[in-house]
Design a protein around this motif. Structure first.
Motif, mmCIF file in Angstrom:
data_model
loop_
_atom_site.group_PDB
_atom_site.id
_atom_site.type_symbol
_atom_site.label_atom_id
_atom_site.label_comp_id
_atom_site.label_asym_id
_atom_site.label_seq_id
_atom_site.Cartn_x
_atom_site.Cartn_y
_atom_site.Cartn_z
ATOM 1 N N PRO A 291 -7.533 21.956 -37.235
ATOM 2 C CA PRO A 291 -6.743 23.178 -37.073
ATOM 3 C C PRO A 291 -5.291 22.904 -36.653
ATOM 4 O O PRO A 291 -4.373 23.574 -37.104
ATOM 5 N N LEU A 292 -5.093 21.882 -35.808
ATOM 6 C CA LEU A 292 -3.736 21.578 -35.346
ATOM 7 C C LEU A 292 -2.859 21.068 -36.512
ATOM 8 O O LEU A 292 -1.699 21.473 -36.651
ATOM 9 N N HIS B 203 -11.512 30.693 -22.471
ATOM 10 C CA HIS B 203 -11.228 29.257 -22.502
ATOM 11 C C HIS B 203 -11.153 28.710 -21.075
ATOM 12 O O HIS B 203 -11.674 27.652 -20.770
ATOM 13 N N ARG C 124 -5.157 28.595 -31.793
ATOM 14 C CA ARG C 124 -5.589 29.848 -32.423
ATOM 15 C C ARG C 124 -4.432 30.851 -32.498
ATOM 16 O O ARG C 124 -4.197 31.462 -33.546
ATOM 17 N N VAL C 125 -3.720 30.975 -31.387
ATOM 18 C CA VAL C 125 -2.571 31.894 -31.377
ATOM 19 C C VAL C 125 -1.550 31.426 -32.414
ATOM 20 O O VAL C 125 -1.020 32.215 -33.208
ATOM 21 N N PHE D 25 -10.131 15.220 -21.754
ATOM 22 C CA PHE D 25 -9.781 16.633 -21.914
ATOM 23 C C PHE D 25 -8.291 16.903 -21.692
ATOM 24 O O PHE D 25 -7.723 17.789 -22.314
ATOM 25 N N ARG D 26 -7.667 16.131 -20.789
ATOM 26 C CA ARG D 26 -6.301 16.502 -20.386
ATOM 27 C C ARG D 26 -5.222 15.489 -20.722
ATOM 28 O O ARG D 26 -4.083 15.858 -20.984
ATOM 29 N N ARG E 265 -9.275 12.463 -31.336
ATOM 30 C CA ARG E 265 -8.444 13.541 -30.799
ATOM 31 C C ARG E 265 -6.961 13.353 -31.054
ATOM 32 O O ARG E 265 -6.197 14.300 -30.987
ATOM 33 N N ILE F 211 -2.028 19.035 -21.814
ATOM 34 C CA ILE F 211 -2.679 20.343 -21.911
ATOM 35 C C ILE F 211 -4.179 20.112 -22.066
ATOM 36 O O ILE F 211 -4.592 19.247 -22.836
ATOM 37 N N HIS F 212 -4.991 20.892 -21.349
ATOM 38 C CA HIS F 212 -6.443 20.758 -21.469
ATOM 39 C C HIS F 212 -6.863 21.089 -22.907
ATOM 40 O O HIS F 212 -6.296 21.989 -23.538
ATOM 41 N N MET F 213 -7.861 20.331 -23.380
ATOM 42 C CA MET F 213 -8.310 20.509 -24.765
ATOM 43 C C MET F 213 -8.640 21.968 -25.084
ATOM 44 O O MET F 213 -8.291 22.486 -26.149
ATOM 45 N N LEU F 214 -9.278 22.664 -24.151
ATOM 46 C CA LEU F 214 -9.668 24.050 -24.413
ATOM 47 C C LEU F 214 -8.460 24.981 -24.452
ATOM 48 O O LEU F 214 -8.402 25.915 -25.240
ATOM 49 N N ARG F 215 -7.480 24.696 -23.592
ATOM 50 C CA ARG F 215 -6.278 25.530 -23.606
ATOM 51 C C ARG F 215 -5.481 25.278 -24.886
ATOM 52 O O ARG F 215 -4.925 26.192 -25.482
ATOM 53 N N LEU F 216 -5.486 24.020 -25.313
ATOM 54 C CA LEU F 216 -4.806 23.671 -26.569
ATOM 55 C C LEU F 216 -5.480 24.395 -27.739
ATOM 56 O O LEU F 216 -4.809 24.866 -28.664
ATOM 57 N N ASP F 217 -6.810 24.504 -27.648
ATOM 58 C CA ASP F 217 -7.569 25.226 -28.670
ATOM 59 C C ASP F 217 -7.120 26.689 -28.721
ATOM 60 O O ASP F 217 -6.899 27.253 -29.795
ATOM 61 N N ALA F 218 -6.948 27.289 -27.532
ATOM 62 C CA ALA F 218 -6.513 28.695 -27.476
ATOM 63 C C ALA F 218 -5.112 28.847 -28.054
ATOM 64 O O ALA F 218 -4.845 29.756 -28.850
ATOM 65 N N TRP F 219 -4.221 27.925 -27.672
ATOM 66 C CA TRP F 219 -2.848 27.988 -28.195
ATOM 67 C C TRP F 219 -2.829 27.758 -29.708
ATOM 68 O O TRP F 219 -2.026 28.376 -30.427
#
Lengths: 214, 352
Positions: free
Chosen positions: B246-247, A8, B165-166, A140-141, A212, B155-163
């Motif tokens: 997913p969220l 990621h 998933r966890v 994104f942020r 979003r 939180i960055h969208m991609l990091r939020l995606d990772a969290w």
């Protein structure tokens, strides 16, 4: 889990780098136009070469991000929006590079007393693309600030259109060959298109941002 | 022969695994946030843990409603409950295994003349109404908390995606544990008083009671149902019915899992008792109905007015029709088992 966060983080860095390329491309364009208007042809060509190289890198980076987002099935619900945004922002960078390339290929005869206005036009169009990048980063942020950045882009697009209109009216009011007038108008439109494309992307971005919000 | 009787319970376990695991991991798998094999493995392991270590509370409640004390009786109760679930599913009514099992136990009580504890029955029926409402309230609270946190956390969208998933995996594990703890009573509860297993002590250290062995078998059947049949149900849940991000799925599944947990946890019951607070009854509740309650809660707080109230109407019809059908079918089936197949469906007079 470390691997999950690692991949990621890599894509996150790639997206940031891609957006950096757009900002850098805009700065090179501004410098290039300035050198062209000042008649510093060699330095202009150097900037154009840098910009074309940057555009190529950005293309490769965008393809890598897209492939990774799909193969690693990341952000499934927003993937379509993100890919659309990346492709459109790449389109803005292409427009920037193509416009500068046209200066090199077509060598328009500029009018010295209008050079300041033309540079002003280029500055505003690039500023619109810079705020577009800020809006994408915010998407994104920091969703709350996307709207503010989009407002800036809208304002700068209007300002660019206003300057372009002024420039075109001035050119057409002069006693020049019609082909010359049309040629100068064509370059004004090309520069104007950078801001228009930035605004089009922001329209998509506004919708993607609503999606979003949870 | 006595092992054969357990087959109907195992059948119930397989169908529970096929359907209810989808409520836990459906959106995660359907949206490809979590791979099916990862989800199935986690669900199976945690269903077994929940059933073996925390399945006692809800089973005790069902036992108080009707202590089915002969294996042929237990077989008939489980079989008719499973059959009525299958019938209701065919007629496309939302159905709960918990309600079918309660109906079938009542059928056994009526047939054998065993007394029914109506206070306990009222307590169980009340939880059927209360559990979706509680799930809705949990979901609203979690949604508002998440919205507030995400609005400020940047939180960055991609990091939020990772969290996310966890989170889906952790909450899925908790959901599977709660499902095992709460719903094992539906699968094996009716066999507890006619349990064919003896208590074991492993290496002179670890005690493994007959009931725990029974629950292990039942939860293993749930695991078989998860691995063999839940993949398609998960894909359907993830892509066609709920359409949750997913969220939101994380919020909804957590709300549902909390409901199943509070209606199954003896630890929580002891904690509330020690604090002098009123306790919640330990009752097997429907995970499907709890998840619908959670989704409705989120939909209402998001200001969605397009709620399909006919679905709610069908759920209420299911609440009434399922136990009645299961009770009638169990009554008739017990008659045949006792008089045609000459099997003992009740051991002696059951004392409450």
């Amino acid at each position: 889990m470390f691997e999950l966060f690692g991949k990621h983080k890599q894509i996150e860095a790639d997206i940031d780098e891609f957006l950096d390329h757009i900002v850098e491309g805009g700065l090179l364009f501004k410098k290039g136009v300035k050198f062209y208007l000042d008649g510093r042809k060699d330095e202009f060509e150097d900037r154009l070469a840098d910009l074309r190289h940057l555009e190529k890198n950005a293309d490769n980076l965008r393809r890598r991000i897209e492939t990774n987002l799909y193969t690693k099935t990341l952000i499934p619900e927003f993937r379509g929006d993100v890919l659309g945004l990346l492709e459109h922002s790449d389109g803005v960078l292409n427009q920037i590079a193509d416009t500068l390339l046209e200066f090199s290929v077509e060598q328009p005869e500029t009018l010295e007393d209008l050079n300041k206005l033309k540079y002003e036009l280029a500055k505003n169009a690039i500023k619109a693309s810079e705020f577009m990048v800020k809006a994408i980063r915010a998407y994104f942020r920091d969703l709350a600030t996307v709207r503010d950045q989009i407002k800036q882009v809208n304002f700068l697009r209007e300002e660019t259109n206003r300057i372009a209109e002024k420039y075109k009216r001035d050119v057409y009011s002069r006693d020049l060959r019609l082909s010359h007038k049309m040629h100068l108008r064509y370059f004004a439109v090309s520069i104007e298109n950078i801001a228009d494309d930035a605004e089009d992307l922001c329209d998509r971005l506004a919708i993607a941002t609503i999606k979003r919000y949870i | 022969m006595e092992w054969l009787y357990l087959a109907s319970g195992l059948f119930l376990g397989i169908s529970l695994g096929a359907n209810d695991a989808a409520n836990v991991f459906g959106t995660a798998v359907g949206s490809r946030m979590v791979r099916f094999h990862t989800a199935a493995l986690i669900a199976t392991v945690f269903v077994i843990l929940g059933a073996v270590f925390s399945g006692g509370g809800t089973t005790e409640t069902l036992g108080q409603l009707g202590a089915v004390n002969a294996l042929a009786g237990s077989f008939t109760v489980a079989f008719t409950a499973g059959l009525s679930v299958a019938m209701m599913t065919r007629s496309k009514l939302p159905v709960s295994t918990s309600q079918a099992v309660v109906g079938a136990i009542l059928g056994w009580n009526f047939f054998t003349g065993s007394p029914t504890d109506y206070n306990k029955l009222a307590e169980i029926v009340a939880t059927w109404f209360f559990s979706p409402i509680l799930a809705g309230l949990f979901a609203v609270a979690l949604y508002l908390l998440a919205k507030r946190f995400l609005g400020t956390a940047r939180i960055h969208m991609l990091r939020l995606d990772a969290w996310t998933r966890v989170g889906l995996i952790v909450v899925g594990a908790f959901g599977a544990y709660s499902l095992g703890a709460n719903n094992i009573a539906n699968v094996m509860g009716m066999f507890v008083f006619a349990n064919p297993f003896d208590d074991l002590v492993i290496g002179g250290l670890f005690g493994f009671s007959g009931t725990q062995q029974l629950f292990l078998l039942g939860s293993a059947a749930i695991g078989v149902g998860i691995f063999a049949y839940s993949h398609r149900v998960m894909a359907t849940v993830g892509s066609e019915i709920f359409k949750l991000t997913p969220l939101l799925a994380l919020i909804v599944v957590l709300a549902k899992s909390l409901v199943l947990f509070v209606f199954a946890s003896q630890g929580l019951e002891r904690l509330l008792l020690s604090a002098g607070l009123p306790t919640l009854p330990l009752v097997p509740v429907s995970s499907s109905q709890a998840i619908i309650g959670a989704i409705l809660g989120v939909a209402l707080v998001k200001g969605r007015s397009n709620i399909n109230w006919s679905v709610i109407g069908r759920i209420v019809i299911g609440w009434v029709v399922t136990p009645v059908i299961a009770a009638l079918m169990c009554y008739v089936a017990l008659f045949f088992v006792q008089n045609v197949f000459e099997q003992e469906v009740v051991a002696s007079v059951v004392t409450m």
